[in-house]
Design a protein around this motif. Structure first.
Motif, PDB file in Angstrom:
ATOM      1  N   GLY A  46      -1.284 -28.209   8.517  1.00  0.00           N
ATOM      2  CA  GLY A  46      -1.415 -28.472   7.512  1.00  0.00           C
ATOM      3  C   GLY A  46      -2.268 -29.796   7.197  1.00  0.00           C
ATOM      4  N   ILE A  47      -3.091 -30.125   6.913  1.00  0.00           N
ATOM      5  CA  ILE A  47      -3.569 -32.010   6.684  1.00  0.00           C
ATOM      6  C   ILE A  47      -4.019 -31.644   5.242  1.00  0.00           C
ATOM      7  CG2 ILE A  47      -5.416 -33.624   6.638  1.00  0.00           C
ATOM      8  CD1 ILE A  47      -5.390 -33.177   9.798  1.00  0.00           C
ATOM      9  N   ALA A  48      -3.805 -31.878   4.243  1.00  0.00           N
ATOM     10  CA  ALA A  48      -4.408 -32.454   2.433  1.00  0.00           C
ATOM     11  C   ALA A  48      -5.815 -32.338   2.844  1.00  0.00           C
ATOM     12  CB  ALA A  48      -3.406 -32.663   1.629  1.00  0.00           C
ATOM     13  N   LEU A  49      -6.725 -31.844   2.036  1.00  0.00           N
ATOM     14  CA  LEU A  49      -8.452 -31.940   2.217  1.00  0.00           C
ATOM     15  C   LEU A  49      -9.105 -31.254   0.850  1.00  0.00           C
ATOM     16  CD1 LEU A  49     -10.552 -33.593   4.020  1.00  0.00           C
ATOM     17  CD2 LEU A  49     -10.877 -31.450   4.986  1.00  0.00           C
ATOM     18  N   PRO A  50      -9.575 -32.247  -0.027  1.00  0.00           N
ATOM     19  CA  PRO A  50     -10.419 -32.071  -0.903  1.00  0.00           C
ATOM     20  C   PRO A  50     -11.815 -31.167  -0.506  1.00  0.00           C
ATOM     21  CG  PRO A  50     -10.865 -34.462  -0.870  1.00  0.00           C
ATOM     22  CD  PRO A  50      -9.258 -33.840   0.192  1.00  0.00           C
ATOM     23  N   LEU A  51     -12.132 -30.274  -0.964  1.00  0.00           N
ATOM     24  CA  LEU A  51     -13.548 -29.417  -0.354  1.00  0.00           C
ATOM     25  C   LEU A  51     -14.465 -29.392  -1.509  1.00  0.00           C
ATOM     26  CD1 LEU A  51     -12.486 -27.506   2.819  1.00  0.00           C
ATOM     27  CD2 LEU A  51     -13.066 -29.790   2.826  1.00  0.00           C
ATOM     28  N   MET A  52     -15.620 -29.419  -1.614  1.00  0.00           N
ATOM     29  CA  MET A  52     -16.533 -28.750  -2.548  1.00  0.00           C
ATOM     30  C   MET A  52     -17.271 -27.900  -2.050  1.00  0.00           C
ATOM     31  SD  MET A  52     -16.571 -30.539  -5.478  1.00  0.00           S
ATOM     32  CE  MET A  52     -18.181 -29.775  -6.071  1.00  0.00           C
ATOM     33  N   PHE A  53     -17.044 -26.687  -2.578  1.00  0.00           N
ATOM     34  CA  PHE A  53     -17.275 -25.022  -1.618  1.00  0.00           C
ATOM     35  C   PHE A  53     -17.592 -24.590  -2.679  1.00  0.00           C
ATOM     36  CE2 PHE A  53     -16.047 -20.494  -1.126  1.00  0.00           C
ATOM     37  CZ  PHE A  53     -16.975 -21.130   0.470  1.00  0.00           C
ATOM     38  N   ALA A 100     -13.092 -36.772   6.884  1.00  0.00           N
ATOM     39  CA  ALA A 100     -13.427 -37.654   5.556  1.00  0.00           C
ATOM     40  C   ALA A 100     -14.826 -36.993   5.143  1.00  0.00           C
ATOM     41  CB  ALA A 100     -12.992 -39.161   5.657  1.00  0.00           C
ATOM     42  N   ALA A 101     -15.713 -36.461   6.234  1.00  0.00           N
ATOM     43  CA  ALA A 101     -16.751 -36.343   6.072  1.00  0.00           C
ATOM     44  C   ALA A 101     -17.209 -35.260   5.034  1.00  0.00           C
ATOM     45  CB  ALA A 101     -17.646 -36.760   7.112  1.00  0.00           C
ATOM     46  N   LEU A 102     -16.190 -34.301   4.920  1.00  0.00           N
ATOM     47  CA  LEU A 102     -16.167 -32.980   4.231  1.00  0.00           C
ATOM     48  C   LEU A 102     -16.440 -33.359   2.961  1.00  0.00           C
ATOM     49  CD1 LEU A 102     -14.207 -31.152   6.514  1.00  0.00           C
ATOM     50  CD2 LEU A 102     -17.330 -30.856   6.588  1.00  0.00           C
ATOM     51  N   GLU A 103     -15.446 -34.757   2.292  1.00  0.00           N
ATOM     52  CA  GLU A 103     -15.603 -34.156   1.512  1.00  0.00           C
ATOM     53  C   GLU A 103     -15.946 -35.010   0.433  1.00  0.00           C
ATOM     54  OE1 GLU A 103     -12.202 -37.827   0.413  1.00  0.00           O
ATOM     55  OE2 GLU A 103     -11.299 -36.876   2.431  1.00  0.00           O
ATOM     56  N   GLN A 104     -17.697 -35.259   1.200  1.00  0.00           N
ATOM     57  CA  GLN A 104     -18.576 -35.879   0.647  1.00  0.00           C
ATOM     58  C   GLN A 104     -19.712 -34.858  -0.326  1.00  0.00           C
ATOM     59  OE1 GLN A 104     -18.160 -39.158  -0.273  1.00  0.00           O
ATOM     60  NE2 GLN A 104     -16.353 -39.052   0.642  1.00  0.00           N
ATOM     61  N   GLU A 105     -19.534 -34.285   0.274  1.00  0.00           N
ATOM     62  CA  GLU A 105     -20.839 -32.917   0.201  1.00  0.00           C
ATOM     63  C   GLU A 105     -20.335 -31.846   0.315  1.00  0.00           C
ATOM     64  OE1 GLU A 105     -23.907 -33.375   3.055  1.00  0.00           O
ATOM     65  OE2 GLU A 105     -22.039 -33.544   4.697  1.00  0.00           O
ATOM     66  N   GLU A 106     -21.332 -30.339   0.042  1.00  0.00           N
ATOM     67  CA  GLU A 106     -21.186 -29.378  -0.443  1.00  0.00           C
ATOM     68  C   GLU A 106     -20.204 -28.571   1.415  1.00  0.00           C
ATOM     69  OE1 GLU A 106     -20.745 -25.283  -1.477  1.00  0.00           O
ATOM     70  OE2 GLU A 106     -20.486 -27.098  -2.773  1.00  0.00           O
ATOM     71  N   LEU A 107     -19.678 -27.318   1.250  1.00  0.00           N
ATOM     72  CA  LEU A 107     -19.123 -27.863   2.695  1.00  0.00           C
ATOM     73  C   LEU A 107     -20.593 -26.283   3.270  1.00  0.00           C
ATOM     74  CD1 LEU A 107     -16.915 -27.883   4.945  1.00  0.00           C
ATOM     75  CD2 LEU A 107     -16.137 -25.657   3.832  1.00  0.00           C
ATOM     76  N   PRO A 139     -22.067 -24.932   7.361  1.00  0.00           N
ATOM     77  CA  PRO A 139     -22.168 -24.026   8.803  1.00  0.00           C
ATOM     78  C   PRO A 139     -22.583 -25.460   9.375  1.00  0.00           C
ATOM     79  CG  PRO A 139     -22.463 -22.765   7.896  1.00  0.00           C
ATOM     80  CD  PRO A 139     -22.550 -23.897   6.924  1.00  0.00           C
ATOM     81  N   GLN A 140     -22.994 -26.715   8.542  1.00  0.00           N
ATOM     82  CA  GLN A 140     -24.093 -27.287   9.303  1.00  0.00           C
ATOM     83  C   GLN A 140     -22.603 -29.012   9.273  1.00  0.00           C
ATOM     84  OE1 GLN A 140     -27.079 -27.809  11.520  1.00  0.00           O
ATOM     85  NE2 GLN A 140     -25.997 -30.326  11.650  1.00  0.00           N
ATOM     86  N   SER A 141     -22.564 -28.701   8.214  1.00  0.00           N
ATOM     87  CA  SER A 141     -21.190 -30.306   7.660  1.00  0.00           C
ATOM     88  C   SER A 141     -20.185 -29.902   8.802  1.00  0.00           C
ATOM     89  CB  SER A 141     -20.668 -29.832   6.417  1.00  0.00           C
ATOM     90  OG  SER A 141     -20.503 -28.930   6.118  1.00  0.00           O
ATOM     91  N   ILE A 142     -19.783 -28.571   9.120  1.00  0.00           N
ATOM     92  CA  ILE A 142     -18.691 -28.257   9.659  1.00  0.00           C
ATOM     93  C   ILE A 142     -18.517 -28.702  11.062  1.00  0.00           C
ATOM     94  CG2 ILE A 142     -17.411 -26.532  10.804  1.00  0.00           C
ATOM     95  CD1 ILE A 142     -17.597 -25.253   8.200  1.00  0.00           C
ATOM     96  N   HIS A 143     -19.864 -27.716  11.729  1.00  0.00           N
ATOM     97  CA  HIS A 143     -20.698 -28.576  13.125  1.00  0.00           C
ATOM     98  C   HIS A 143     -20.693 -30.091  13.417  1.00  0.00           C
ATOM     99  CE1 HIS A 143     -23.964 -29.892  15.987  1.00  0.00           C
ATOM    100  NE2 HIS A 143     -23.553 -28.600  16.632  1.00  0.00           N
ATOM    101  N   ASP A 144     -21.161 -30.794  12.302  1.00  0.00           N
ATOM    102  CA  ASP A 144     -21.094 -31.846  12.776  1.00  0.00           C
ATOM    103  C   ASP A 144     -19.527 -32.530  12.482  1.00  0.00           C
ATOM    104  OD1 ASP A 144     -23.487 -32.596  11.744  1.00  0.00           O
ATOM    105  OD2 ASP A 144     -23.786 -32.603  10.179  1.00  0.00           O
ATOM    106  N   VAL A 145     -18.871 -32.248  12.053  1.00  0.00           N
ATOM    107  CA  VAL A 145     -17.419 -32.708  12.312  1.00  0.00           C
ATOM    108  C   VAL A 145     -16.756 -32.803  13.175  1.00  0.00           C
ATOM    109  CG1 VAL A 145     -14.716 -32.548  11.318  1.00  0.00           C
ATOM    110  CG2 VAL A 145     -17.112 -33.178   9.919  1.00  0.00           C
TER     111      VAL A 145
END
Length: 295
Positions: A27-34, A67-74, A76-82
């Motif tokens: 239930g973590i609130a998180l803004p994403l660019m999709f 927080a790294a997911l807030e900075q760029e388009e979502l 697979p690579q950005s998810i892998h990095d997190v």
């Protein structure tokens, strides 16, 4: 005062040691660019607890890594990095990292005939896992459509035939009379039943997938079914929708097969599963079908 001066109860060893498959937060609130759209997501983040002597994990490290997911388009690579950061921050404690993201994507859809358009909301879920450098991403979408029962359509046609035989039994048949009869409520005495229906499709992406093809997946599903629910419509659009339903009669089994066939043509998928629900207008229960490939 620094954290070094504060007690760390979670790091204390336990007398009765035991590993845990998954520990984290939901239930973590998180803004994403999709797809260039800001979405309000809920995240579920966790790692395995493989050090049996450790009491717990460092949940704040997971939270901060997101927080790294807030900075760029979502992607697979950005998810892998997190997920990689989850493991780096839990070195010696955890071997597997998990992340689930839930949000709604808004897509503007044109009407079938008229120049109108409107927004549709599509629930999206992303599940990702990283262990021993093996990375899996699963993408789930939900699509609503209309389904008209083939059995009901056949029964309605039979009633119309019977009415036709009755009404024209003792009079000559002319084009004008038949045309008028077809356009009257007295002639078309029955209509088939249809219902709002749902396809929930989950696909596993190839390891080297560059993006999360949710929009392409939604388009392929809607094209396969042929009767996606509409937004803003005029009468011409409603008539076109009635035509689409008449040309796409389907049981839940038919819908499952259509989606299955469409998914097998899509690139960069290594597995999928499909769940079809027709919320019956005849019965008080639903009609349901499932199919899968490599799942």
């Amino acid at each position: 005062m620094t954290d070094l001066n504060l007690p760390d109860i979670a790091s204390q060893a336990l007398a009765r040691a035991r590993t845990l498959d998954w520990v984290g937060m939901g239930g973590i609130a998180l803004p994403l660019m999709f797809h260039d759209q800001l979405v309000n997501a809920k995240a579920r983040a966790g790692v395995s607890l493989d050090d049996a002597s450790a009491r717990g994990i460092h949940m704040s490290r997971l939270y901060l890594a997101l927080a790294a997911l807030e900075q760029e388009e979502l992607t697979p690579q950005s998810i892998h990095d997190v997920l990689q950061q989850f493991l780096v921050s839990h070195e010696g404690l955890s071997a597997t990292a998990y992340l689930q993201l839930d949000f709604d994507a808004l897509i503007k859809r044109p009407a079938l005939i008229s120049p109108l358009a409107g927004w549709k909301s599509y629930p999206i879920r992303i599940n990702a896992r990283l262990r021993d450098e093996v990375f899996h991403v699963e993408l789930s979408v939900q699509v609503e459509y209309s389904s008209t029962c083939p059995c009901s359509a056949a029964l309605a046609r039979q009633l119309i035939q019977q009415q036709f035989a009755k009404d024209f039994a003792d009079q000559p048949l002319s084009h004008e009379a038949l045309n008028a009869w077809l356009g009257s409520a007295e002639g078309i005495v029955a209509t088939p039943h249809s219902q709002r229906s749902t396809a929930i499709v989950e696909v596993r992406l190839a390891t080297l997938a560059a993006d999360l093809p949710a929009y392409t997946l939604i388009d392929e599903i809607e094209a396969a079914l042929g009767t996606a629910v509409q937004t803003a419509v005029k009468r011409a659009d409603e008539q076109a929708f009635a035509l689409a339903n008449g040309q796409n009669l389907m049981f839940c089994e038919d819908a499952a097969r259509r989606v299955d066939e469409a998914l097998r043509r899509m690139p960069n998928l290594t597995a999928f599963k499909v769940g079809i629900t027709h919320a019956e207008s005849l019965h008080a229960h639903d009609a349901v079908a499932h199919t899968s490939w490599n799942w």
